[in-house]
Enzyme design. Structure first.
Site, PDB file in Angstrom:
ATOM      1  N   THR A   1      -7.724   8.471   0.029  1.00  5.70           N
ATOM      2  CA  THR A   1      -7.270   7.234   0.658  1.00  5.70           C
ATOM      3  C   THR A   1      -6.276   7.631   1.738  1.00  5.70           C
ATOM      4  O   THR A   1      -5.386   8.447   1.482  1.00  5.70           O
ATOM      5  CB  THR A   1      -6.591   6.308  -0.370  1.00  5.70           C
TER       6      THR A   1
ATOM      7  N   ASP B   1      -8.530   6.471  -7.905  1.00  4.77           N
ATOM      8  CA  ASP B   1      -9.231   5.196  -8.123  1.00  4.77           C
ATOM      9  C   ASP B   1     -10.739   5.326  -7.980  1.00  4.77           C
ATOM     10  O   ASP B   1     -11.449   4.323  -7.913  1.00  4.77           O
ATOM     11  CB  ASP B   1      -8.703   4.129  -7.166  1.00  4.77           C
TER      12      ASP B   1
ATOM     13  N   GLU C   1       0.798  -1.215   0.000  1.00  2.44           N
ATOM     14  CA  GLU C   1       0.000   0.000   0.000  1.00  2.44           C
ATOM     15  C   GLU C   1       0.835   1.271   0.000  1.00  2.44           C
ATOM     16  O   GLU C   1       0.423   2.294  -0.555  1.00  2.44           O
ATOM     17  CB  GLU C   1      -0.929   0.017   1.231  1.00  2.44           C
TER      18      GLU C   1
END
Length: 285
Positions: free
Chosen positions: A93, A88, A70
């Site tokens: 995020t 995305d 990640e």
């Protein structure tokens, strides 16, 4: 990082294992004096098998493996402050497991933080987070939300909230389900990593769907199947799910990490571990 359809939520209890030396000593004693074997000797293999991904040392390995994928780093605790829009379709995020503003888990996290510490620096963004849930919008969040997230990340209360939400939504359910399927540490991690990325909703690429595709090819150990064969089927299904979405089409976190451990027969994720993600090499002693 619920990488599934909006709202589909899904990214490590421990028992102490007898050491290898202890087990060997007990086996030697059993050979020398079979009538004097103690109850602990016969229980030792069961104790060893009971160690799971929720063992503190194994959980630390899991956190580092996920962080390598990640965040391209083994320093997972440095990721409390991480935040960006990676393009995305899930908005921001952020954090140690990739909580997303567009999939609900970031909202749950900030609500928990506000419950524990009212008036914190992120509490004022709750109306905006509720409004953007299910979208990639930054409305009401820009321009200061990333800055304030990083400020909050210095607060141990927010760090603990991230830990607790990671465990509640992702880690604990994954480990519990993997143990029910008779999987050892590597399989438990495979479930955890899949839930982190795909969530546990009802769509075709969610964890549950990945597991069902695997079950169509192989039985779990709990069903009497071979563990390696089942994990290969699960990873095959996971790769298929990843390739359905451009943002996750690089499958190296499976191909050059989990699959490497599986080919080596390292079903307990015993260090040393060597793997690659996105071309970068990692090592754990």
């Amino acid at each position: 990082m619920v990488h599934a359809s909006p709202g589909a939520q899904g990214p490590t209890p421990a028992t102490t294992a007898a050491s290898r030396r202890t087990v060997l000593a007990l086996l030697a004693a059993a050979t020398a004096a079979p009538l004097l074997v103690s109850p602990s000797a016969s229980a030792a293999p069961e104790l060893r098998a009971a160690v799971g991904l929720d063992d503190p040392a194994k959980k630390e390995i899991a956190m580092k493996l996920v962080s390598s994928a990640e965040n391209s780093s083994l320093d997972w605790k440095a990721q409390y402050r991480y935040i960006e829009d990676i393009g995305d379709g899930r908005g921001y995020t952020a954090g140690i497991i990739g909580f997303c503003s567009g999939t609900g888990d970031m909202l749950d996290l900030v609500e928990l933080y506000a419950d524990r510490k009212p008036g914190n620096v992120l509490a004022g963004y709750l109306p905006a987070l509720r409004a953007v849930d299910g979208t990639d919008s930054h409305d009401g969040l820009d321009p200061n939300y990333p800055r304030d997230w990083r400020t909050a990340a210095r607060d141990t209360a927010f760090q603990q909230a991230q830990n607790d939400e990671r465990d509640r939504v992702y880690f604990d359910p994954a480990v519990r389900r993997a143990k029910a399927d008779g999987l050892r540490v590597l399989g438990q991690f495979a479930y955890y990593d899949a839930i982190v990325m795909h969530g546990d909703g009802g769509d075709a690429t969610s964890f549950g769907s990945i597991r069902r595709r695997a079950l169509a090819k192989a039985k779990t150990p709990a069903q009497g199947g071979d563990e390696t064969a089942y994990l290969n089927a699960f990873l095959d299904a996971r790769v298929w799910a990843m390739k359905q979405e451009e943002a996750h089409s690089d499958t190296s976190r499976v191909d050059t990490a989990q699959r490497v451990f599986l080919r080596k027969g390292n079903l307990d994720l015993q260090p040393p571990l060597d793997w690659k993600v996105y071309g970068d090499s990692y090592h754990l002693d």
